[in-house]
Design a protein around this motif. Structure first.
Motif, PDB file in Angstrom:
ATOM      1  N   THR A 350       0.822  -1.467  -0.117  1.00  0.00           N
ATOM      2  CA  THR A 350       0.055  -0.009   0.087  1.00  0.00           C
ATOM      3  C   THR A 350       0.833   1.211   0.046  1.00  0.00           C
ATOM      4  O   THR A 350       1.468   1.712   0.773  1.00  0.00           O
ATOM      5  N   THR A 381      -1.911  -8.831  -0.335  1.00  0.00           N
ATOM      6  CA  THR A 381      -1.400  -7.815   0.626  1.00  0.00           C
ATOM      7  C   THR A 381      -0.304  -7.948   1.312  1.00  0.00           C
ATOM      8  O   THR A 381      -0.471  -8.770   2.048  1.00  0.00           O
ATOM      9  N   GLY A 385      -4.647  -4.315   2.949  1.00  0.00           N
ATOM     10  CA  GLY A 385      -4.845  -3.118   2.106  1.00  0.00           C
ATOM     11  C   GLY A 385      -6.030  -2.368   2.500  1.00  0.00           C
ATOM     12  O   GLY A 385      -6.917  -2.868   3.242  1.00  0.00           O
TER      13      GLY A 385
END
Length: 781
Positions: A350, A381, A385
Motif C-alpha cells: 500500500t 497484500t 490493504g
C-alpha cells in the motif's frame, strides 16, 4: 504455561471496552473491542472529514488538552490535506546518523512525537432524532481522539477502523470540532509493518460522521453458497437488529438480491418485535436460480440490499456487492467453480508516491487495471490493504490473499502481551472484508517464527490461536501462514504446521525435498532446532496438500542497470556477478524456473511475485528516492510506468501458453503446435487465435496478413493443434531451408489480448535437439 486460546477468543468477542487480561502465570495482555456499524452509502447520512485539517506538530508549547479544546485558535497552524501524510521519511536520511534508528520498531522516534490535527464540520440539522457515529477507517500508526473537547479513546491499530457513538456529544444543525492526537510510534507498532510505511503518519483512509435511525441494522453476516450443477445460489446468515429506544418496536426486514446485468431480483421478508434497549439476531435465507458465477475472467457481481422499515422512522438501507463462487481444496488440488485454478499473483504494498499509505481510489483503480493488463489475477497484500482495494478486486476480477497484520514477530510472537493487540486486528479486518468474493484466503501475518527453542511452544500456540479466531469468524475461507525465507542457518521453510495452505518464501528446495522423500524438515525456532514432519502427518494435522509461494523472484528492478544479474537476490541458483548477463534475461530465466515450477504443479495454487510496486520516499520518482527496504523491487515505477520486467511478467503470466519452437518436415502443409489453457472458465473455442506468418530473411518479423484458426481447449487442459501453412512465401522459405515465424495472437471473449507469441518454425534439416520443445516449464515461452 500456555494461553487457553478458546477462552481468550470468547473474551475478545464479548468485551465492550478495553480490558486487561491476567493469565494464570501472571502474564498479561490487553483486549480491545471491535465495534462499528455497517456504513451506508446514502450521502444524506454521511459527512466526510476529507479535506483541509489544521495541524500542530510535537513538541507542543502547552499540554494536549488546550490544543483539542473546541475554542482553541488554530488559525495559524499548518494546513494539511487529509487523508494523506502528516509525517513521512526524509529521502536524504539513511538512518546511519540517527541514534537507535530502526525501521522495524521505530525505536529512533520519541514515543511522544506526532501532531494534533483538528477539523471543524457542520452536523446536518436533518439528523435530529438519529444516532450519530464518528468513524476513522485508518489512522496510521495510531491516535487518540476528541470530539468537542471530550475524549473518545485511543486506537493503537493503524490499519483497522475505529468508531464511536457520539450522539450525546454533538447537536444537529451546529458545528463540531474533531481532534486527533496523532502518534508516530506505539508499543505494538511492529504488528502493522512500519518498515514499508517509511515513517508515514496521518489519516491513511477516509473519516466521516454517519447517522442511523434509533432502530437500525447493527451487523450482518451473510454467506454465499452455490451448487455448481444446478447453479442454485444461496445467501444465508444472520442480521442483527438494534433497538436503542425504550419501547418495543415492530420491524420489517427485506433482503433483496439484484442482478445488475438483467435486472432480475430475488427477495425475502422477515418481521419481528424487538424489545426496547435490546438486540435481536434474525436468521435469513434467500435462494437464487441460475446464479452467474464470479471469477477473475467473469467477475459477475450482484447487488445486495438490506431494507429496514420501522413505524415512526425513515426507512434505512444498507447495500453491498457480492458474488457466487465455490473455492475448494480437494484431492490435494485447488479448484474454483469446479475447474482447476492458478493464481498468477503479485505482492501489493500500500503505497502512493505522493500520499504515502493513502492510496486514492482513482489511482488504485489505475494500478489494478495495469495489473490486469499484465495478466496478473491475484494480489497478496503485504500488509492489509485499504477497504477500497477489496471493492476494486471484486469489480475487476482479482483474487485477494488478504494479509492480516502480525509482521515479523521474531522477538514478540511468544509474548502474551502482544496476543491481545493481534486478536483485535484479526477480528476487525476479517469482519471488514469477509463479504467480498475476491477475498480467497486469509494470510495470517508475515514471516513469524519464535526467536528461540525456549519460547517456541508459546509462539506456535499463539499462531494456533490466531488461526482459530480467523476460522471462527469466517469458516468458509482457508488460511495460510507465510514463513520466513532463507536466513542465517535456515535454508528455507515450507510452512505446513498451521493453516490449510502451505506457504514458502523464495527458496524452493523444500519442495524438492518433500517430492523426493515425502518429508518436510523445518526449523522450530531461529536457533535452527530442526524438526521433521512427514507429508502424511501434515495432511492429518489439517494441511490440504495445496501450496502457494507468497513471496518469490525478488529482484532490484533498477531499469537503468542493463547488465546487473547480481540484482537477483535470495536465489536458489545465484548468477555470477561477473557474467555480464543482461538483467532482463536474468529475470526471465529465474521466472521461467520458479514460476514454471508453480505453474506446472497441479497441487500449487500459484504464487505472488515480490513485489508489484515498491514504496519509497522522495518528491520526484525520476529523482533521488529512498526505498523502503533499500531496493526498487517493483515491476512498475512509483508513477505506474511499466519497467522492462513488466513485459516479461505479462508474457510469463499469460493464461495461454504455446511451444517456443516446432520442427517442419519437408512436404508438410501444416505445423503441429502444443498449447495449454490456464484459464479458469474460458474455453479457447470462445477466443480468437489470429495467426500471421513471416518468411525468413531480414524482414522475418514483419507481417501484414493474418488468418483466424479455429481452436478449442477446455480450461486447465493441454492440446496439440494444427496450423496450416497458408502463406505461400513462408512455405517457399521453409522449402529453401530457412526458418520462419508463426505469430500467434490470442484475443479473449472481451477482445483483450493476453499474448502475442512467436513460434519459430525450423526446417528438419536445420533442427537441433534443443529445437524439440514439448510443453513444460523450460519449453513454454
Amino acid at each position: 504455561m500456555l494461553i487457553d486460546g478458546d477462552k481468550l477468543i470468547r473474551q475478545q468477542f464479548r468485551i465492550r471496552e478495553k480490558a486487561e487480561i491476567t493469565f494464570e502465570d501472571g502474564r498479561q495482555t490487553t483486549l480491545a473491542p471491535v465495534s462499528r456499524l455497517p456504513e451506508t452509502d446514502d450521502e444524506s447520512r454521511r459527512v466526510s472529514l476529507a479535506g483541509n485539517w489544521q495541524a500542530s506538530r510535537w513538541p507542543f508549547s502547552s499540554g494536549v488538552e488546550p490544543l483539542v479544546a473546541p475554542d482553541c485558535d488554530d488559525g495559524k497552524w499548518e494546513t494539511l490535506a487529509q487523508p494523506g501524510k502528516v509525517f513521512y521519511g526524509d529521502p536524504e536520511e539513511d538512518g546511519s546518523h540517527t541514534p537507535d534508528w530502526n525501521r522495524v520498531t521505530l525505536a529512533h522516534i520519541d514515543p511522544e512525537d506526532g501532531a494534533v490535527l483538528r477539523k471543524r464540520v457542520s452536523i446536518p440539522a436533518t439528523w435530529q432524532g438519529k444516532r450519530i457515529h464518528l468513524r476513522f477507517n485508518a489512522v496510521y500508526p495510531a491516535g487518540r481522539f476528541w470530539l468537542n473537547g471530550k475524549y473518545l479513546g485511543e486506537h493503537l491499530s493503524g490499519l483497522s477502523p475505529v468508531e464511536w457513538d457520539v450522539t450525546d456529544l454533538v447537536k444537529p444543525g451546529e458545528d463540531a470540532v474533531v481532534a486527533v492526537r496523532l502518534l508516530r510510534r506505539h508499543a505494538h507498532v511492529q504488528l502493522d509493518m512500519p518498515r514499508h510505511a517509511l515513517e508515514f503518519a496521518g489519516l491513511a483512509q477516509e473519516a466521516f460522521f454517519h447517522a442511523t435511525e434509533p432502530v437500525c441494522i447493527a451487523d450482518y453476516h451473510l454467506v454465499n453458497e452455490v451448487e455448481l450443477k444446478s447453479l442454485l445460489g444461496t445467501l444465508q446468515g444472520k442480521v442483527l437488529i438494534r433497538n436503542t429506544t425504550a419501547a418495543k418496536k415492530h420491524i420489517v426486514l427485506n433482503l433483496t438480491l439484484r442482478n445488475p446485468r438483467s435486472g432480475l431480483i430475488a427477495t425475502v421478508t422477515k418481521e419481528a418485535d424487538v424489545g426496547g434497549g435490546s438486540d435481536m439476531s434474525l436468521p435469513v435465507t434467500l435462494k437464487l436460480k441460475n446464479a452467474e458465477l464470479w471469477n477473475d475472467e467473469f467477475p459477475n457481481l450482484y447487488d445486495v440490499f438490506l431494507d429496514l422499515t420501522v413505524n415512526g422512522q425513515e426507512r434505512s438501507r444498507l447495500a453491498y456487492r457480492t458474488g457466487f463462487r465455490k473455492f475448494e481444496l480437494k484431492n490435494q488440488r485447488p479448484f474454483l467453480n469446479g475447474n482447476p485454478v492458478k493464481f498468477r499473483g503479485v505482492n501489493h504494498l500500500t503505497y502512493h508516491p505522493e500520499y504515502g499509505l493513502h492510496t486514492p481510489e482513482a489511482w488504485l483503480r489505475q494500478c489494478l487495471t495495469l495489473m490486469k493488463h499484465a495478466n496478473v489475477n491475484c494480489i497478496r497484500t503485504h500488509f492489509t490493504g485499504p477497504k477500497a482495494l477489496a471493492n476494486l478486486c471484486d469489480e475487476l476480477g482479482i483474487y485477494l490473499m488478504q494479509e492480516l497484520p502480525v509482521d515479523w514477530g521474531t522477538h514478540f510472537i511468544h509474548d502474551p502481551e502482544w496476543v491481545g493487540p493481534a486478536l483485535h486486528r484479526l477480528e476487525s479486518l476479517v469482519r471488514r472484508d469477509r463479504h467480498h468474493p475476491s477475498v480467497m484466503v486469509w494470510s495470517v501475518g508475515n514471516e513469524n517464527m519464535p526467536e528461540s527453542a525456549a519460547v517456541a511452544e508459546d509462539g506456535w500456540n499463539h499462531l494456533r490461536i490466531f488461526d482459530k479466531l480467523v476460522k471462527t469468524l469466517d469458516p468458509t475461507r482457508p488460511t495460510m501462514f507465510p514463513p520466513p525465507g532463507p536466513a542465517n542457518k535456515i535454508k528455507g521453510i515450507f510452512e505446513v504446521r498451521h493453516g490449510d495452505i502451505a506457504d514458502i518464501h523464495y527458496s524452493f528446495k523444500q519442495i524438492e525435498e518433500i517430492r523426493k522423500t515425502g518429508k518436510i524438515t523445518n526449523p522450530n525456532s531461529w536457533e535452527a532446532d530442526m524438526k521433521t514432519l512427514t507429508r502424511a502427518e501434515a495432511l492429518k494435522r489439517g494441511w490440504s496438500g495445496v501450496w502457494f509461494s507468497s513471496e518469490y523472484g525478488i529482484f532490484n528492478h533498477q531499469p537503468d542497470l542493463l547488465n546487473a544479474p547480481y540484482l537477483l537476490i535470495i536465489n536458489d541458483l545465484p548468477e555470477d556477478p561477473l557474467c555480464g548477463k543482461n538483467s532482463q534475461q536474468g529475470f526471465i530465466d529465474r521466472m521461467r524456473r520458479e514460476w514454471g515450477l508453480m505453474r506446472d504443479d497441479p497441487s500449487c495454487l500459484g504464487g505472488a511475485y515480490f513485489p508489484w510496486l515498491c514504496s519509497g520516499t522522495g518528491d520526484n520518482p525520476w529523482g533521488w528516492v529512498r526505498w523502503g527496504e533499500d531496493a526498487d523491487w517493483g515491476v512498475v515505477t512509483a508513477d505506474l510506468l511499466p519497467k522492462p520486467a513488466f513485459w516479461a511478467l505479462r508474457v510469463l503470466f499469460s493464461p495461454v501458453q504455446f511451444s517456443r519452437r516446432v520442427i517442419w518436415k519437408k512436404g508438410e502443409k501444416n505445423i503441429k503446435v502444443d498449447l495449454r489453457n490456464l484459464y479458469n472458465q474460458i474455453d479457447l473455442k470462445d477466443c480468437t487465435l489470429r495467426v500471421m506468418m513471416g518468411k525468413g530473411g531480414n524482414y522475418m518479423g514483419q507481417m501484414r496478413m493474418w488468418k483466424d484458426i479455429p481452436v478449442a481447449c477446455a480450461p486447465g487442459k493441454k492440446k496439440t493443434i494444427t496450423i496450416p501453412l497458408w502463406n505461400q512465401p513462408t512455405r517457399e522459405a521453409l522449402e529453401s531451408g530457412a526458418p520462419i515465424v508463426c505469430r500467434c495472437t490470442v484475443l479473449d471473449p472481451t477482445g483483450f489480448r493476453p499474448l502475442t507469441h512467436d513460434i519459430i518454425v525450423v526446417p528438419e534439416k536445420r533442427a537441433k535437439v534443443d529445437d524439440i520443445m514439448p510443453i513444460g516449464p523450460d519449453a513454454i515461452l
